[in-house]
Scaffold this motif. Structure first.
Motif: not given
Length: 204
Positions: A100-105, A107-108, A160-165, A196-200
């Motif tokens: 579940f996405t948190l906040g408008k940006k 990032r979290w 916490r997202n760090i960039g797209e991937r 660490a998370i990597y998104r394909f």
């Protein structure tokens, strides 16, 4: 009840593998380290029974059509493996993950999951026929007694997202049979750590 639960788990897995290949694409790979057997107040006194950290890897797949429903929260299937560095309890299994996405940006995000695992830890004291045997106390003091070879796995995490991937995750994990998969002994295990998370594919 145990047979019924197994049937539900097997049915869910079969429905997932029968979904179109496009729905099964790997979306994320998560790798990290979790402190093993923490004292969080659920199982006080168990924290010194097993040492080591768990190296953990998890693969998260896209939500298949059957589960890709807004009212279900669009859960995604996952498979997980966790190996203890000190030879304590390791496990592998599968389940469903909700994000579940948190906040408008965006990032979290908050992450939760429920799954089923099989472990190689101890189930009960090996000498129940002789409670006075001092080996029982020694064994009990050095091992978590799970009470069942198969357990539920539940997790809660913040991402916490760090960039797209890429992303980082702080995760809490609980293992227990809940008096459903087993009876009697149920000391369980609580772990927490960072992965660490990597998104394909698409962001969770």
């Amino acid at each position: 009840m145990k047979i019924k639960l197994y049937s539900c788990l097997v049915g869910l897995f079969l429905l997932w593998i029968s979904a179109p290949v496009s729905a099964q694409i790997v979306e994320e790979v998560r790798v990290g380290v979790l402190a093993h057997n923490l004292n969080v107040g659920i199982n006080p006194g168990n924290e010194n029974q097993e040492p080591g950290e768990n190296i953990q890897a998890e693969i998260v797949f896209g939500s298949p059509p059957l589960l890709d429903r807004r009212w279900l929260g669009r859960p995604r299937p996952y498979i997980v493996g966790s190996v203890n560095t000190a030879g304590s309890t390791s496990f592998g299994g599968f389940g469903l993950n909700w994000n579940f996405t948190l906040g408008k940006k965006k990032r979290w995000s908050f992450d939760s999951s429920l799954g089923y695992i099989v472990h190689n830890g101890e189930i009960d004291i090996p000498f129940p026929e002789d409670p006075s045997n001092p080996a029982n106390s020694e064994f009990d003091n050095n091992n978590i007694l799970f009470g069942s070879r198969d357990l539920f796995r539940s997790t809660f995490a913040f991402n916490r997202n760090i960039g797209e991937r890429w992303g980082l995750q702080i995760i809490y994990e609980h293992l227990s049979h809940g008096q459903i998969l087993g009876q009697g002994r149920n000391q369980g295990n609580d772990s927490a750590g960072v992965r660490a998370i990597y998104r394909f594919g698409p962001k969770g």
